[in-house]
Write an enzyme that holds these catalytic residues in place. Structure first.
Site, PDB file in Angstrom:
ATOM      1  N   ARG A 195       0.833  -1.211   0.000  1.00 37.58           N
ATOM      2  CA  ARG A 195       0.000   0.000   0.000  1.00 37.58           C
ATOM      3  C   ARG A 195       0.867   1.260   0.000  1.00 37.58           C
ATOM      4  O   ARG A 195       1.031   1.901  -1.038  1.00 37.58           O
ATOM      5  CB  ARG A 195      -0.952  -0.034   1.215  1.00 37.58           C
ATOM      6  CG  ARG A 195      -2.109   0.952   1.125  1.00 37.58           C
ATOM      7  CD  ARG A 195      -1.780   2.389   1.512  1.00 37.58           C
ATOM      8  NE  ARG A 195      -1.215   2.528   2.846  1.00 37.58           N
ATOM      9  CZ  ARG A 195      -0.705   3.665   3.297  1.00 37.58           C
ATOM     10  NH1 ARG A 195      -0.670   4.743   2.535  1.00 37.58           N
ATOM     11  NH2 ARG A 195      -0.195   3.733   4.525  1.00 37.58           N
ATOM     12  N   ASP A 196       1.473   1.590   1.123  1.00 39.60           N
ATOM     13  CA  ASP A 196       2.246   2.839   1.186  1.00 39.60           C
ATOM     14  C   ASP A 196       3.438   2.752   0.239  1.00 39.60           C
ATOM     15  O   ASP A 196       3.831   3.742  -0.377  1.00 39.60           O
ATOM     16  CB  ASP A 196       2.719   3.090   2.622  1.00 39.60           C
ATOM     17  CG  ASP A 196       2.961   4.563   2.932  1.00 39.60           C
ATOM     18  OD1 ASP A 196       3.021   5.364   1.984  1.00 39.60           O
ATOM     19  OD2 ASP A 196       3.092   4.899   4.114  1.00 39.60           O
ATOM     20  N   HIS A 221       5.312   5.108  12.527  1.00 37.85           N
ATOM     21  CA  HIS A 221       5.227   4.985  11.049  1.00 37.85           C
ATOM     22  C   HIS A 221       6.138   6.077  10.486  1.00 37.85           C
ATOM     23  O   HIS A 221       5.702   7.204  10.260  1.00 37.85           O
ATOM     24  CB  HIS A 221       3.769   5.160  10.631  1.00 37.85           C
ATOM     25  CG  HIS A 221       3.515   5.152   9.150  1.00 37.85           C
ATOM     26  ND1 HIS A 221       2.850   4.130   8.500  1.00 37.85           N
ATOM     27  CD2 HIS A 221       3.808   6.047   8.179  1.00 37.85           C
ATOM     28  CE1 HIS A 221       2.743   4.401   7.210  1.00 37.85           C
ATOM     29  NE2 HIS A 221       3.323   5.564   6.981  1.00 37.85           N
ATOM     30  N   HIS A 228       8.700   7.667   7.803  1.00 40.38           N
ATOM     31  CA  HIS A 228       9.317   7.719   6.474  1.00 40.38           C
ATOM     32  C   HIS A 228      10.781   8.110   6.658  1.00 40.38           C
ATOM     33  O   HIS A 228      11.152   8.730   7.654  1.00 40.38           O
ATOM     34  CB  HIS A 228       8.542   8.689   5.574  1.00 40.38           C
ATOM     35  CG  HIS A 228       7.214   8.116   5.144  1.00 40.38           C
ATOM     36  ND1 HIS A 228       6.975   7.649   3.879  1.00 40.38           N
ATOM     37  CD2 HIS A 228       6.068   7.895   5.836  1.00 40.38           C
ATOM     38  CE1 HIS A 228       5.729   7.180   3.800  1.00 40.38           C
ATOM     39  NE2 HIS A 228       5.148   7.322   4.968  1.00 40.38           N
ATOM     40  N   CYS A 279       3.647   9.583   0.255  1.00 35.72           N
ATOM     41  CA  CYS A 279       2.262   9.979   0.050  1.00 35.72           C
ATOM     42  C   CYS A 279       2.187  10.967  -1.101  1.00 35.72           C
ATOM     43  O   CYS A 279       2.889  11.977  -1.104  1.00 35.72           O
ATOM     44  CB  CYS A 279       1.715  10.610   1.324  1.00 35.72           C
ATOM     45  SG  CYS A 279       0.031  11.205   1.104  1.00 35.72           S
ATOM     46  N   ASN A 333       9.002   4.866   2.824  1.00 38.91           N
ATOM     47  CA  ASN A 333       8.912   4.350   4.183  1.00 38.91           C
ATOM     48  C   ASN A 333      10.290   3.834   4.562  1.00 38.91           C
ATOM     49  O   ASN A 333      11.097   3.479   3.703  1.00 38.91           O
ATOM     50  CB  ASN A 333       7.975   3.135   4.230  1.00 38.91           C
ATOM     51  CG  ASN A 333       6.516   3.502   4.151  1.00 38.91           C
ATOM     52  OD1 ASN A 333       5.802   3.385   5.124  1.00 38.91           O
ATOM     53  ND2 ASN A 333       6.078   3.927   2.984  1.00 38.91           N
TER      54      ASN A 333
HETATM   55  P1  HMG Z   1     -13.524  14.093  -2.455  1.00 42.95           P
HETATM   56  O1  HMG Z   1     -13.139  14.276  -3.874  1.00 42.95           O
HETATM   57  O2  HMG Z   1     -13.726  15.301  -1.602  1.00 42.95           O
HETATM   58  O3  HMG Z   1     -14.740  13.082  -2.287  1.00 42.95           O
HETATM   59  O4  HMG Z   1     -12.398  13.204  -1.780  1.00 42.95           O
HETATM   60  P2  HMG Z   1     -16.238  13.120  -2.721  1.00 42.95           P
HETATM   61  O5  HMG Z   1     -17.017  12.533  -1.598  1.00 42.95           O
HETATM   62  O6  HMG Z   1     -16.603  14.502  -3.215  1.00 42.95           O
HETATM   63  O7  HMG Z   1     -16.259  12.098  -3.957  1.00 42.95           O
HETATM   64  C1  HMG Z   1     -15.632  12.357  -5.184  1.00 42.95           C
HETATM   65  C2  HMG Z   1     -15.904  11.204  -6.135  1.00 42.95           C
HETATM   66  O8  HMG Z   1     -15.248  10.015  -5.646  1.00 42.95           O
HETATM   67  C3  HMG Z   1     -17.367  10.837  -6.246  1.00 42.95           C
HETATM   68  O9  HMG Z   1     -17.553  10.306  -7.568  1.00 42.95           O
HETATM   69  C4  HMG Z   1     -17.545   9.734  -5.247  1.00 42.95           C
HETATM   70  O10 HMG Z   1     -18.599   8.889  -5.532  1.00 42.95           O
HETATM   71  C5  HMG Z   1     -16.239   8.998  -5.386  1.00 42.95           C
HETATM   72  P3  HMG Z   1     -18.194  11.195  -8.740  1.00 42.95           P
HETATM   73  O11 HMG Z   1     -19.525  11.591  -8.213  1.00 42.95           O
HETATM   74  O12 HMG Z   1     -17.264  12.367  -8.917  1.00 42.95           O
HETATM   75  O13 HMG Z   1     -18.215  10.238  -9.890  1.00 42.95           O
HETATM   76  N1  HMG Z   1     -15.806   8.309  -4.150  1.00 42.95           N
HETATM   77  C6  HMG Z   1     -15.205   7.103  -4.118  1.00 42.95           C
HETATM   78  N2  HMG Z   1     -14.868   6.232  -5.095  1.00 42.95           N
HETATM   79  C7  HMG Z   1     -14.261   5.097  -4.721  1.00 42.95           C
HETATM   80  N3  HMG Z   1     -13.941   4.799  -3.441  1.00 42.95           N
HETATM   81  C8  HMG Z   1     -14.256   5.651  -2.439  1.00 42.95           C
HETATM   82  C9  HMG Z   1     -14.925   6.857  -2.775  1.00 42.95           C
HETATM   83  N4  HMG Z   1     -15.356   7.889  -2.050  1.00 42.95           N
HETATM   84  C10 HMG Z   1     -15.899   8.768  -2.894  1.00 42.95           C
HETATM   85  N5  HMG Z   1     -13.925   5.362  -1.190  1.00 42.95           N
HETATM   86  C11 HMG Z   1     -11.665  11.550  -0.193  1.00 42.95           C
HETATM   87  C12 HMG Z   1     -12.445  12.842  -0.407  1.00 42.95           C
HETATM   88  C13 HMG Z   1     -11.476  11.357   1.286  1.00 42.95           C
HETATM   89  C14 HMG Z   1     -12.440  10.394  -0.778  1.00 42.95           C
HETATM   90  C15 HMG Z   1     -10.283  11.714  -0.890  1.00 42.95           C
HETATM   91  O14 HMG Z   1      -9.719  12.902  -0.441  1.00 42.95           O
HETATM   92  C16 HMG Z   1      -9.335  10.563  -0.613  1.00 42.95           C
HETATM   93  O15 HMG Z   1      -9.586   9.440  -0.952  1.00 42.95           O
HETATM   94  N6  HMG Z   1      -8.180  10.839   0.019  1.00 42.95           N
HETATM   95  C17 HMG Z   1      -7.194   9.819   0.310  1.00 42.95           C
HETATM   96  C18 HMG Z   1      -5.941  10.096  -0.447  1.00 42.95           C
HETATM   97  C19 HMG Z   1      -4.943   8.990  -0.166  1.00 42.95           C
HETATM   98  O16 HMG Z   1      -5.241   7.827  -0.356  1.00 42.95           O
HETATM   99  N7  HMG Z   1      -3.716   9.375   0.275  1.00 42.95           N
HETATM  100  C20 HMG Z   1      -2.684   8.421   0.550  1.00 42.95           C
HETATM  101  C21 HMG Z   1      -2.942   7.578   1.734  1.00 42.95           C
HETATM  102  S1  HMG Z   1      -2.669   8.413   3.293  1.00 42.95           S
HETATM  103  C22 HMG Z   1      -0.962   8.199   3.564  1.00 42.95           C
HETATM  104  O17 HMG Z   1      -0.248   7.736   2.702  1.00 42.95           O
HETATM  105  C23 HMG Z   1      -0.422   8.535   4.932  1.00 42.95           C
HETATM  106  C24 HMG Z   1      -0.115   7.283   5.780  1.00 42.95           C
HETATM  107  O18 HMG Z   1       0.804   6.429   5.121  1.00 42.95           O
HETATM  108  C25 HMG Z   1       0.458   7.698   7.131  1.00 42.95           C
HETATM  109  C26 HMG Z   1       1.619   8.698   7.019  1.00 42.95           C
HETATM  110  O19 HMG Z   1       2.616   8.391   6.340  1.00 42.95           O
HETATM  111  O20 HMG Z   1       1.490   9.753   7.645  1.00 42.95           O
HETATM  112  C27 HMG Z   1      -1.396   6.475   6.059  1.00 42.95           C
HETATM  113 MG    MG Z   2       2.937   6.713   5.098  1.00 40.08          MG
END
Ligand code: HMG
Ligand code: MG
Length: 284
Positions: A13-14, A205, A207, A238, A247
């Site tokens: 994933r990450d 966690h 990086h 990210c 990571n």
């Molecule tokens: P948004 O664009 O504000 O969401 O995103 P929305 O509710 O307006 O939906 C937009 C569109 O996406 C809509 O479709 C929804 O239906 C669809 P449309 O009407 O435009 O056709 N939708 C989905 N589709 C599939 N799966 C879903 C989903 N939800 C809505 N679950 C949202 C808001 C939170 C969804 C977005 O900002 C998001 O997904 N963010 C996550 C980004 C991400 O994955 N970042 C990386 C992971 S975090 C990380 O790496 C940090 C970590 O490792 C820890 C660290 O290192 O600190 C964990």
């Molecule tokens: Mg991370």
């Protein structure tokens, strides 16, 4: 008896979420299957986020359906909202993770929401998971430094960690998302968070952008933490955190822990093989 430290494997994933080449599901499945033989108890396989946000994770259901599950391993997925949770459940994720930010700037960039709005969005995920008997892990990102807002006050991390605990997260993983933490800032952050949660409910966690992740793990071991997230081959980052690099590499953490006298129960030869496989995916 040497003490055990658990590594929660993040590679699929990450590790892969930020790769530019769209990696075929079959390659991801092969990586998870290899990791499943290496002795991990928890592997973060994928995330159920909109493909528009993270194209690399668009095959989440296909990957979860394709892996060979080993008994005793929990295969986890990130779920940003209820829709993601329902998809993760349908695909057979054994546990899910909700992920909040300690800063407003990163929350806006990564979740398109304020911290408060994101917590409101996570509440129904935690509620549904509780009803289904699915363990929920919580992340707090940018625990020492934010690429948008600068240094993160330790109290902000403690507040968000407490909110995730109150939602029922069994463990809170503390993310140094851009790898700028130092042992002193990690220690100050942990001191604040430990007012809210005991060390056995926390994970580090880190990086490795600045090459200090192992030192930061040492600082966390001194505070009693015994779970660390890492990704084979040191891949990762990210897409919504400018400057975020990989990571910390699982094989480096495992070797470091062994020299410190801890047991990880991981097969080092298989870890090296998985690290080669992961790095090979990046190069093609
Ligand atoms: P948004 O664009 O504000 O969401 O995103 P929305 O509710 O307006 O939906 C937009 C569109 O996406 C809509 O479709 C929804 O239906 C669809 P449309 O009407 O435009 O056709 N939708 C989905 N589709 C599939 N799966 C879903 C989903 N939800 C809505 N679950 C949202 C808001 C939170 C969804 C977005 O900002 C998001 O997904 N963010 C996550 C980004 C991400 O994955 N970042 C990386 C992971 S975090 C990380 O790496 C940090 C970590 O490792 C820890 C660290 O290192 O600190 C964990
Ligand atoms: Mg991370």
């Amino acid at each position: 008896m040497p003490e055990t430290v658990e590594i929660f494997e993040m590679g699929p994933r990450d590790g892969l979420q930020n790769e530019k080449r769209l990696i075929p599901a079959a390659e991801k499945i092969a990586l998870v299957d290899l990791l499943s033989q290496a002795g991990f108890r928890r592997i973060e396989v994928t995330s159920f986020v909109p493909a528009r946000w993270v194209p690399q994770m668009a095959d989440a259901a296909e990957v979860l359906a394709g892996i060979t599950r080993r008994p005793g391993i929990r295969y986890a997925a990130l779920t940003p909202n209820l829709r993601g949770y329902q998809a993760a459940r349908a695909a057979g994720a054994d546990e899910v993770a909700i992920f909040a930010s300690a800063s407003e700037g990163f929350s806006r960039a990564n979740l398109n929401a304020t911290v408060a709005e994101s917590l409101e969005r996570f509440a129904p995920v935690a509620e549904a998971a509780r009803a289904d008997g699915i363990p929920v892990r919580g992340y707090v990102s940018v625990v020492t430094d934010c690429p948008f807002d600068g240094p993160t006050p330790p109290g902000s991390v403690a507040r968000v960690a407490a909110a995730l605990r109150d939602m029922g997260c069994y463990e809170i993983s503390l993310g140094d998302t851009i790898g700028q933490g130092r042992p002193e800032t990690i220690d100050a952050m942990l001191q604040a968070v430990l007012n809210e949660l005991p060390p056995d409910r926390l994970a580090g966690h880190y990086h490795d952008t600045a090459g200090r992740a192992l030192e930061n793990i040492d600082a966390s071991l001194a505070r009693g933490l015994r779970v660390f997230d890492a990704a084979v081959g040191g891949l990762g980052g990210c897409p919504y955190a400018p400057g975020a690099a990989g990571n910390v590499a699982t094989e480096a953490v495992a070797a470091h822990l062994e020299t410190r006298g801890f047991r990880t129960w991981l097969d080092m030869a298989l870890l090296r093989e998985a690290a080669d496989m992961a790095r090979g995916m990046r190069k093609e």
